[in-house]
Design a protein around this motif. Structure first.
Motif, PDB file in Angstrom:
ATOM      1  N   TYR A   5      29.309 -13.444 -10.067  1.00 32.09           N
ATOM      2  CA  TYR A   5      29.207 -12.983 -11.458  1.00 32.09           C
ATOM      3  C   TYR A   5      30.596 -13.114 -12.043  1.00 32.09           C
ATOM      4  O   TYR A   5      31.552 -12.546 -11.518  1.00 32.09           O
ATOM      5  N   GLN A   6      30.689 -13.848 -13.134  1.00 34.31           N
ATOM      6  CA  GLN A   6      32.013 -14.282 -13.571  1.00 34.31           C
ATOM      7  C   GLN A   6      32.062 -14.547 -15.066  1.00 34.31           C
ATOM      8  O   GLN A   6      31.042 -14.589 -15.740  1.00 34.31           O
ATOM      9  N   ARG A  28      26.501 -19.812  -6.320  1.00 33.80           N
ATOM     10  CA  ARG A  28      25.936 -20.028  -7.650  1.00 33.80           C
ATOM     11  C   ARG A  28      26.714 -19.162  -8.629  1.00 33.80           C
ATOM     12  O   ARG A  28      26.940 -17.974  -8.367  1.00 33.80           O
ATOM     13  N   LYS A  29      27.147 -19.789  -9.737  1.00 28.68           N
ATOM     14  CA  LYS A  29      27.876 -18.999 -10.732  1.00 28.68           C
ATOM     15  C   LYS A  29      26.882 -18.329 -11.678  1.00 28.68           C
ATOM     16  O   LYS A  29      25.943 -18.975 -12.135  1.00 28.68           O
ATOM     17  N   VAL A  30      27.094 -17.059 -11.966  1.00 29.94           N
ATOM     18  CA  VAL A  30      26.285 -16.372 -12.978  1.00 29.94           C
ATOM     19  C   VAL A  30      27.249 -15.965 -14.087  1.00 29.94           C
ATOM     20  O   VAL A  30      28.098 -15.088 -13.899  1.00 29.94           O
ATOM     21  N   GLU A  31      27.142 -16.662 -15.227  1.00 32.44           N
ATOM     22  CA  GLU A  31      28.063 -16.380 -16.336  1.00 32.44           C
ATOM     23  C   GLU A  31      27.624 -15.085 -17.011  1.00 32.44           C
ATOM     24  O   GLU A  31      26.496 -14.987 -17.509  1.00 32.44           O
ATOM     25  N   ASP A  40      24.354  -4.914 -17.606  1.00 32.31           N
ATOM     26  CA  ASP A  40      23.621  -5.251 -16.364  1.00 32.31           C
ATOM     27  C   ASP A  40      24.568  -5.256 -15.167  1.00 32.31           C
ATOM     28  O   ASP A  40      24.216  -4.814 -14.078  1.00 32.31           O
ATOM     29  N   LEU A  41      25.768  -5.788 -15.413  1.00 29.71           N
ATOM     30  CA  LEU A  41      26.751  -5.831 -14.321  1.00 29.71           C
ATOM     31  C   LEU A  41      27.082  -4.419 -13.853  1.00 29.71           C
ATOM     32  O   LEU A  41      27.201  -4.142 -12.656  1.00 29.71           O
ATOM     33  N   PRO A  51      35.534 -10.579 -11.476  1.00 31.05           N
ATOM     34  CA  PRO A  51      34.412 -11.113 -10.716  1.00 31.05           C
ATOM     35  C   PRO A  51      33.725 -10.065  -9.844  1.00 31.05           C
ATOM     36  O   PRO A  51      34.353  -9.098  -9.405  1.00 31.05           O
ATOM     37  N   VAL A  52      32.418 -10.331  -9.623  1.00 29.18           N
ATOM     38  CA  VAL A  52      31.647  -9.548  -8.652  1.00 29.18           C
ATOM     39  C   VAL A  52      30.931 -10.574  -7.773  1.00 29.18           C
ATOM     40  O   VAL A  52      30.363 -11.539  -8.287  1.00 29.18           O
ATOM     41  N   LEU A  53      30.983 -10.363  -6.468  1.00 28.18           N
ATOM     42  CA  LEU A  53      30.289 -11.272  -5.553  1.00 28.18           C
ATOM     43  C   LEU A  53      29.073 -10.583  -4.965  1.00 28.18           C
ATOM     44  O   LEU A  53      29.147  -9.415  -4.562  1.00 28.18           O
ATOM     45  N   LYS A  54      27.954 -11.312  -4.956  1.00 27.18           N
ATOM     46  CA  LYS A  54      26.746 -10.783  -4.327  1.00 27.18           C
ATOM     47  C   LYS A  54      26.444 -11.678  -3.128  1.00 27.18           C
ATOM     48  O   LYS A  54      26.310 -12.890  -3.268  1.00 27.18           O
ATOM     49  N   ASP A  55      26.402 -11.038  -1.965  1.00 27.87           N
ATOM     50  CA  ASP A  55      26.090 -11.770  -0.732  1.00 27.87           C
ATOM     51  C   ASP A  55      24.892 -11.057  -0.101  1.00 27.87           C
ATOM     52  O   ASP A  55      25.069 -10.031   0.565  1.00 27.87           O
TER      53      ASP A  55
END
Ligand SMILES: N[C@@H](CCC(=O)N[C@@H](CS)C(=O)NCC(=O)O)C(=O)O
Length: 291
Positions: A5-6, A28-31, A40-41, A51-55
């Motif tokens: 998320y970026q 995958r980039k989520v703008e 939502d973030l 940035p937030v990373l989802k793994d």
């Protein structure tokens, strides 16, 4: 697949993109849409910044925490040395890039935007100041949409990094908190010394700390983005901005070693994202899909 998320124009997001590319991790980039997308973030991560990373089920917030997480979970192609001295140097340089270079670069860029018509034109090559103002006035309407978000990349960029839109910056001459002429001059002076120091370190070394890139290299390269936007095709900035930057720093031959090193790092370690179209050159509305 990893999801980032970026904001495309966020220098902290760029640091994470560099690391993901270097480690060869597909993502995958989520703008995130400024404002509404950050709600939502917040729901997802408990805070509103990128940035937030989802793994899978893990959500990691903050570029440094993401770097440490990736190093632990995906240790191949390490970016943080194990030996005490290079490890310490890497961590210190990363912290310095995040807390000093990144913030001062932002101040210097806003100063240049206010003071230098040529640099300003690079953001809005086809707009007169009048048109720019109306573009900005239209913005709230434009960013409200259902399904697809319609956003103007450059005004959003300013709104995100300074909390002001270009019209504010121009009409009040940079007096938005922290961007007055004294603050800009102090930031420029400090950055000049920083770039000189970095150029000296890099005169006969390919990387800042080790014989391979480390977190220090990726942080410094990414957090210096607003001093001079990389010309590299890997970054989706308006074409007119590529290779442009803060006059006096971006075009100063004294820092050529630094910018050449950064270009090489981009060439060798950042990947071209073919899934995202480049932002419009004139700041006109652009559709961004939000999944
Ligand atoms: N310490 C954080 C800083 C992140 C940050 O400042 N993100 C900015 C974009 S460059 C942001 O999300 N700004 C929007 C806001 O604060 O609402 C990190 O390293 O990730």
């Amino acid at each position: 697949m990893l999801e980032l998320y970026q904001f495309e124009l966020s220098h902290y997001s760029e640091k994470v993109r560099f690391i993901l590319d270097y480690k060869g991790l597909p993502y995958r980039k989520v703008e995130v849409t400024p404002g509404i997308g950050q709600i939502d973030l917040f729901r997802m991560s408990g805070q509103r910044q990128v940035p937030v990373l989802k793994d899978e089920n893990e959500i990691i917030v903050d570029s440094t925490a993401i770097a440490l997480y990736l190093e632990e979970k995906y240790p191949e192609k390490p970016i943080i040395p194990v030996d005490p001295l290079p490890r310490a140097q890497t961590l210190i340089l990363e912290e310095w890039a995040d807390t000093s270079i990144g913030l001062k670069a932002r101040t210097a860029m806003i100063g240049a935007f206010n003071q230098d018509p040529e640099f300003r034109k690079a953001f809005f090559p086809n707009r007169t100041p009048q048109q720019l103002q109306s573009l900005v006035d239209e913005l709230p309407e434009n960013v409200r949409g259902v399904g697809n978000m319609v956003a103007s990349s450059v005004p959003s960029f300013f709104k995100n990094i300074v909390g002001a839109v270009p019209g504010d910056l121009l009409s009040i001459g940079g007096t938005v908190a922290g961007f007055g002429s004294e603050a800009v001059k102090a930031a420029m002076d400090d950055l000049g010394r920083d770039l000189e120091a970095l150029s000296l370190i890099l005169v006969d070394k390919p990387f800042l700390v080790a014989d391979h890139p480390t977190l220090a290299d990726f942080a410094v390269a990414a957090l210096s983005m607003y001093i001079k936007f990389p010309a590299s095709p890997t970054l989706n900035v308006p074409l007119s901005l590529k290779g442009k930057g803060v006059p006096g720093l971006a075009d100063n031959p004294k820092y050529e070693t630094f910018f050449q090193w950064r270009d090489d790092l981009y060439l060798n370690h950042r990947k071209i994202d073919e899934t995202v179209p480049p932002p419009p050159v004139d700041g006109s509305p652009q559709k961004i899909s939000i999944d």
